[in-house]
Design an enzyme around this catalytic site. Structure first.
Site, PDB file in Angstrom:
ATOM      1  N   GLU A  62       1.244  -1.421  -0.348  1.00 56.75           N
ATOM      2  CA  GLU A  62      -0.275   0.521  -0.437  1.00 56.75           C
ATOM      3  C   GLU A  62       0.828   1.615   0.290  1.00 56.75           C
ATOM      4  O   GLU A  62      -0.106   2.679   0.224  1.00 56.75           O
ATOM      5  CB  GLU A  62      -0.994  -0.154   1.341  1.00 56.75           C
ATOM      6  CG  GLU A  62      -2.012  -1.149   1.473  1.00 56.75           C
ATOM      7  CD  GLU A  62      -2.701  -1.459   2.733  1.00 56.75           C
ATOM      8  OE1 GLU A  62      -3.651  -1.083   2.250  1.00 56.75           O
ATOM      9  OE2 GLU A  62      -2.800  -2.022   3.349  1.00 56.75           O
ATOM     10  N   GLY A  84      20.904   6.611  10.269  1.00 51.98           N
ATOM     11  CA  GLY A  84      21.325   7.684  11.067  1.00 51.98           C
ATOM     12  C   GLY A  84      20.766   7.756  12.493  1.00 51.98           C
ATOM     13  O   GLY A  84      21.222   8.763  13.346  1.00 51.98           O
ATOM     14  N   ASN A 123       8.253   7.344  21.438  1.00 45.07           N
ATOM     15  CA  ASN A 123       7.858   7.382  22.594  1.00 45.07           C
ATOM     16  C   ASN A 123       7.082   8.252  23.285  1.00 45.07           C
ATOM     17  O   ASN A 123       7.442   9.346  22.766  1.00 45.07           O
ATOM     18  CB  ASN A 123       8.816   7.092  24.275  1.00 45.07           C
ATOM     19  CG  ASN A 123       8.189   7.125  25.383  1.00 45.07           C
ATOM     20  OD1 ASN A 123       7.456   8.291  25.970  1.00 45.07           O
ATOM     21  ND2 ASN A 123       8.739   5.925  26.109  1.00 45.07           N
TER      22      ASN A 123
END
Length: 311
Positions: free
Chosen positions: A190, A256, A287
């Site tokens: 997709e 990186g 997070n």
């Protein structure tokens, strides 16, 4: 003499302009090995004709290519793209050096290619004949040359000749597959599969997801996706991931990218994503409290595709 197993050949139909320029070649059954001495089949010779509307002639040809050597002609380039799309060779296994230089930019019509300058001059005639220019590009649509076995492609204009689509693959409307790239098994596409990228069996490239091209990270990382892995919607990938991995929706992981490695029983530490390149069973996520990009080991099986969609 070249190794016959590293040689490809095919009988085909070439589109040639009046000045001799080859615009494309269609190979119905390309194969490995040395080309036979026999002439093209009569069925192909019977298709030879002159198309005055497009200012081209169609002629039967036999083409052979040394697959470890650079591309030497337009016919050679089309043979290698056909070998990929017929699943005779896998992506990144034959030389494509010089490919672009030997693929002319054509005006693509439902009847085939023509020189852009001729298309511009003959637009009224094309319209009277019910033809339109559907693209100006070096690459044609895959489905104008190859109809892959047990594959679904919702929008044929988004899959180029040279794409390698294994049986069971579904390419949805927003999906895109470039040449020398594709799937090795049942997969849902997709998002975007860029040149040189391969996706393993059972994996899902989510809506809006983007994969960097063959080489990233300063030209040192080959990007690929293993088996039973998921790129979440609108995510991105610039490293290889192995089997049973997940990249969270909306997260772009490049070579990186600094991420916090959270392994049970160990102190968290910061690493570059490239250090996990190609490894199995990782969840890449952001997070939601701290904003840190994290990598957490995954346990249990990888994702499971809906079998009904890939039957």
């Amino acid at each position: 003499m070249s190794d016959p197993q590293r040689t490809g050949w095919g009988h085909g139909l070439a589109t040639r302009t009046k000045d001799g320029t080859v615009l494309d070649v269609w190979f119905p059954s390309p194969a490995l090995g040395a080309a036979p001495e026999a002439d093209p089949p009569r069925a192909l010779e019977a298709e030879e004709h002159i198309d005055e509307l497009r200012r081209v002639r169609i002629e039967a040809v036999t083409v052979e290519a040394a697959l470890d050597e650079p591309v030497v002609s337009t016919a050679d380039a089309y043979l290698r793209l056909h070998l990929l799309s017929h699943l005779v060779v896998a992506p990144n296994t034959v030389s494509l050096e010089g490919l672009m230089a030997h693929l002319p930019i054509s005006a693509w019509t439902p009847r085939g290619p023509m020189l852009p300058v001729d298309a511009q001059r003959r637009l009224p005639a094309l319209r009277r004949a019910g033809l339109e220019v559907i693209g100006l590009d070096r690459f044609p649509r895959l489905t104008d040359y190859v109809l892959p076995d047990r594959v679904r492609i919702a929008d044929a204009g988004r899959v180029r000749l040279g794409a390698h689509l294994a049986p069971g693959t579904v390419v949805m409307h927003a999906g895109f597959v470039n040449f020398n790239a594709g799937t090795l098994g049942t997969s849902m596409v997709e998002g975007r599969i860029s040149q040189g990228v391969v996706v393993g069996d059972g994996s899902d490239v989510g809506g809006g997801a983007s994969i960097m091209g063959t080489l990233s990270g300063g030209g040192t990382q080959r990007v690929s996706i293993g088996r039973r892995s998921l790129l979440g919607a609108n995510s991105g990938l610039g490293i290889a991931i192995g089997d049973d991995c997940v990249v969270e929706a909306g997260l772009y992981v490049t070579a990186g990218t600094k991420l916090t490695l959270r392994v049970p029983g160990q102190e968290p530490r910061t690493v570059k994503a490239v250090e996990l390149s190609g490894q199995d069973a990782w969840l890449f996520r952001r997070n939601s409290v701290t904003g840190e990009v994290e990598a957490v080991p995954r346990t249990g099986p990888g994702i499971a595709l809906n079998p009904t969609l890939h039957a």
